[in-house]
Structures are given as C-alpha cells and as structure tokens.
Design a protein around this motif. Structure first.
Motif, mmCIF file in Angstrom:
data_model
loop_
_atom_site.group_PDB
_atom_site.id
_atom_site.type_symbol
_atom_site.label_atom_id
_atom_site.label_comp_id
_atom_site.label_asym_id
_atom_site.label_seq_id
_atom_site.Cartn_x
_atom_site.Cartn_y
_atom_site.Cartn_z
ATOM 1 N N ASP A 112 84.465 78.442 49.728
ATOM 2 C CA ASP A 112 83.805 78.262 51.230
ATOM 3 C C ASP A 112 85.123 78.219 52.227
ATOM 4 N N LEU A 113 86.251 77.651 51.868
ATOM 5 C CA LEU A 113 87.360 77.324 52.509
ATOM 6 C C LEU A 113 88.356 78.587 52.877
ATOM 7 N N ARG A 114 88.738 78.760 54.112
ATOM 8 C CA ARG A 114 89.521 80.046 54.446
ATOM 9 C C ARG A 114 90.901 79.508 54.559
ATOM 10 N N ALA A 115 91.271 78.238 55.113
ATOM 11 C CA ALA A 115 92.588 77.668 55.107
ATOM 12 C C ALA A 115 92.638 76.409 55.602
ATOM 13 N N THR A 116 93.852 75.573 55.297
ATOM 14 C CA THR A 116 94.064 74.132 55.903
ATOM 15 C C THR A 116 95.273 74.409 56.709
ATOM 16 N N ILE A 117 95.028 73.682 57.963
ATOM 17 C CA ILE A 117 96.191 73.766 58.859
ATOM 18 C C ILE A 117 96.379 72.198 59.356
ATOM 19 N N LYS A 118 97.660 71.928 60.161
ATOM 20 C CA LYS A 118 97.901 70.766 60.633
ATOM 21 C C LYS A 118 97.522 71.211 62.181
ATOM 22 N N ILE A 119 96.823 70.001 62.449
ATOM 23 C CA ILE A 119 96.297 70.061 64.253
ATOM 24 C C ILE A 119 96.997 68.982 64.892
ATOM 25 N N SER A 120 97.557 69.443 65.844
ATOM 26 C CA SER A 120 98.010 68.363 66.718
ATOM 27 C C SER A 120 96.921 68.216 67.700
ATOM 28 N N LEU A 121 96.581 66.713 67.945
ATOM 29 C CA LEU A 121 95.342 66.295 68.680
ATOM 30 C C LEU A 121 95.588 66.753 70.037
ATOM 31 N N ALA A 122 96.738 66.752 70.633
ATOM 32 C CA ALA A 122 97.168 67.307 71.960
ATOM 33 C C ALA A 122 96.791 68.781 72.053
ATOM 34 N N GLU A 123 96.613 69.546 71.303
ATOM 35 C CA GLU A 123 96.187 70.967 71.470
ATOM 36 C C GLU A 123 94.732 71.136 71.590
ATOM 37 N N ILE A 124 93.806 70.337 71.197
ATOM 38 C CA ILE A 124 92.498 70.198 71.331
ATOM 39 C C ILE A 124 92.074 70.344 72.613
ATOM 40 N N LEU A 125 91.264 71.269 73.015
ATOM 41 C CA LEU A 125 91.013 71.501 74.521
ATOM 42 C C LEU A 125 89.458 71.146 74.616
ATOM 43 N N PRO A 126 89.179 69.885 75.200
ATOM 44 C CA PRO A 126 87.747 69.547 74.997
ATOM 45 C C PRO A 126 86.706 70.461 75.686
ATOM 46 N N VAL A 127 85.497 70.527 75.362
ATOM 47 C CA VAL A 127 84.497 71.222 76.025
ATOM 48 C C VAL A 127 83.475 70.550 76.341
ATOM 49 N N PRO A 128 83.071 70.185 77.693
ATOM 50 C CA PRO A 128 81.970 69.304 78.148
ATOM 51 C C PRO A 128 80.769 69.769 77.998
ATOM 52 N N LYS A 129 79.858 68.774 77.374
ATOM 53 C CA LYS A 129 78.306 69.087 77.360
ATOM 54 C C LYS A 129 78.038 69.460 76.001
ATOM 55 N N MET A 130 78.971 69.132 75.108
ATOM 56 C CA MET A 130 78.958 69.541 73.747
ATOM 57 C C MET A 130 78.386 68.508 72.802
ATOM 58 N N ASN A 131 77.938 68.506 71.746
ATOM 59 C CA ASN A 131 77.672 67.456 70.809
ATOM 60 C C ASN A 131 79.023 66.666 70.485
ATOM 61 N N GLU A 132 78.848 65.223 70.606
ATOM 62 C CA GLU A 132 79.973 64.510 70.945
ATOM 63 C C GLU A 132 80.831 64.635 69.464
ATOM 64 N N SER A 133 80.520 65.096 68.389
ATOM 65 C CA SER A 133 81.384 65.145 67.355
ATOM 66 C C SER A 133 82.148 66.435 67.427
ATOM 67 N N LEU A 134 81.897 67.348 68.120
ATOM 68 C CA LEU A 134 82.803 68.447 68.477
ATOM 69 C C LEU A 134 83.846 68.350 69.311
ATOM 70 N N LEU A 135 84.954 68.124 69.038
ATOM 71 C CA LEU A 135 86.021 67.678 69.888
ATOM 72 C C LEU A 135 86.739 68.533 71.117
ATOM 73 N N GLY A 136 86.418 69.829 70.699
ATOM 74 C CA GLY A 136 86.800 70.936 71.537
ATOM 75 C C GLY A 136 87.085 72.122 70.682
ATOM 76 N N ILE A 137 88.354 72.869 71.406
ATOM 77 C CA ILE A 137 88.781 74.283 70.740
ATOM 78 C C ILE A 137 90.156 74.167 70.554
ATOM 79 N N ILE A 138 90.572 75.018 69.765
ATOM 80 C CA ILE A 138 92.059 75.162 69.578
ATOM 81 C C ILE A 138 92.259 76.729 69.376
ATOM 82 N N ASN A 139 93.470 77.112 69.740
ATOM 83 C CA ASN A 139 93.751 78.502 69.602
ATOM 84 C C ASN A 139 94.441 78.535 68.185
ATOM 85 N N TYR A 140 93.673 79.410 67.231
ATOM 86 C CA TYR A 140 94.213 79.651 65.858
ATOM 87 C C TYR A 140 94.107 81.086 65.560
#
Length: 174
Positions: free
Chosen positions: A47-75
């Motif tokens: 099921d796995l496509r890849a593993t990546i290192k993610i900088s938390l500063a890169e995560i763009l929060p998306v308002p009014k979403m499930n609180e477990s969804l931190l946001g989006i990144i550009n991949y």
C-alpha cells in the motif's frame, strides 16, 4: 521542501528490478514503525508509495478540517494531505511534542489524493505469514483505536505488532 529518503543508488535499484516479488510475497511484507512512544505498528508494504521527511514548518494548515488532518504540503507539485496518525488513534498527537521540527511521512495514494501519515520514525521491512495474523480483541484497545486495526502479529521478541488498516484510516478523514 519535503525530501524523499527511500531512494537507492541506480546500480542498486537496477538490481531490484530483476526480482519482482510475487503477489504472495507482497502480501507478506510490512513496514514497521512506532506510533507514539510505545505502540509497535505495521503497514502493508504494497500500500505504501514512498516515505519522506517532512518539515513541520512546511505544513499549511487548512481550517475547518478534522483536527487530525494537520494540513497540506507540496509533494511532487501536488497538494498532499498530512495526517497525524497518533492523534487520529486517540493519542496525544505529533504536534504536542514541541521539540520536534521534522517527522516522517508515509505516503499513500487513495483514489486521486495523496495522503502522508506523519509519524516519528520509520522502522524496518518485516515479513509475516498472513495465516498467523491474530484478531484484535475488544479489551485490547479503546474503541477509537481498535477501529483502525485489522489484526496483529507476535514478532520474534514476543512483542505484539498491530496492523494498521490504511483504508479505514483514510475513510475516516475523507
């Protein structure tokens, strides 16, 4: 910028092409990792496509979403959802660890969306006999966590290794 960490040198990856795992081998291989401080978990490798290192500063929060969804990144030029797996399963969550600035993302393709499950660290590839997968008992975990598990194995050190049901995880947030 997120960085792919599972790339191998060309000569090594060319050797891998010569051995294509059978469907039976694919179904037996799992990526091991830890959720929170102590839950040993597995995800089916197929099921796995890849593993990546993610900088938390890169995560763009998306308002009014499930609180477990931190946001989006550009991949790869596409918006990729980042999900805090520990939080979704009822734990304190990844972002509660204030000292952390990066994490590991396990990428999955679900329909037309790419989702990264954010975890502390990725472990090793492990092989288990699917006939040996044990069912999750009602008293083993809280209902919230149990709904994301498809079973568990006992490893060589007699430790339990829960198997994450990736389809159920994604279904919950979409």
């Amino acid at each position: 910028m997120s960085k792919i960490i599972n790339q191998m040198p060309p000569s090594f990856s060319q050797k891998l092409v010569t051995h294509k795992p059978s469907l039976q081998e694919d179904n037996r291989r799992f990526l091991g990792f830890t959720i929170g401080d102590s839950l040993n978990a597995l995800i089916p490798l197929m099921d796995l496509r890849a593993t990546i290192k993610i900088s938390l500063a890169e995560i763009l929060p998306v308002p009014k979403m499930n609180e477990s969804l931190l946001g989006i990144i550009n991949y790869g030029g596409k918006a990729t959802w980042v999900l805090d797996l520990a939080h979704l399963m009822g734990g304190s969550g990844y972002l509660s660890k204030s000292q952390l600035t990066t994490g590991m993302g396990m990428l999955f393709q679900i329909q037309n969306e790419t989702v990264a499950l954010l975890i502390d660290r990725v472990g090793t590839i492990e092989t288990y006999d699917l006939q040996q997968c044990l069912p999750i008992g009602e008293a083993m975990f809280a209902d919230r966590m149990r709904s994301f598990l498809s079973g568990y194995f006992i490893d060589a050190e007699q430790q339990s290794r829960v198997v994450i049901d990736i389809k159920q995880v994604i279904h919950t947030i979409i």
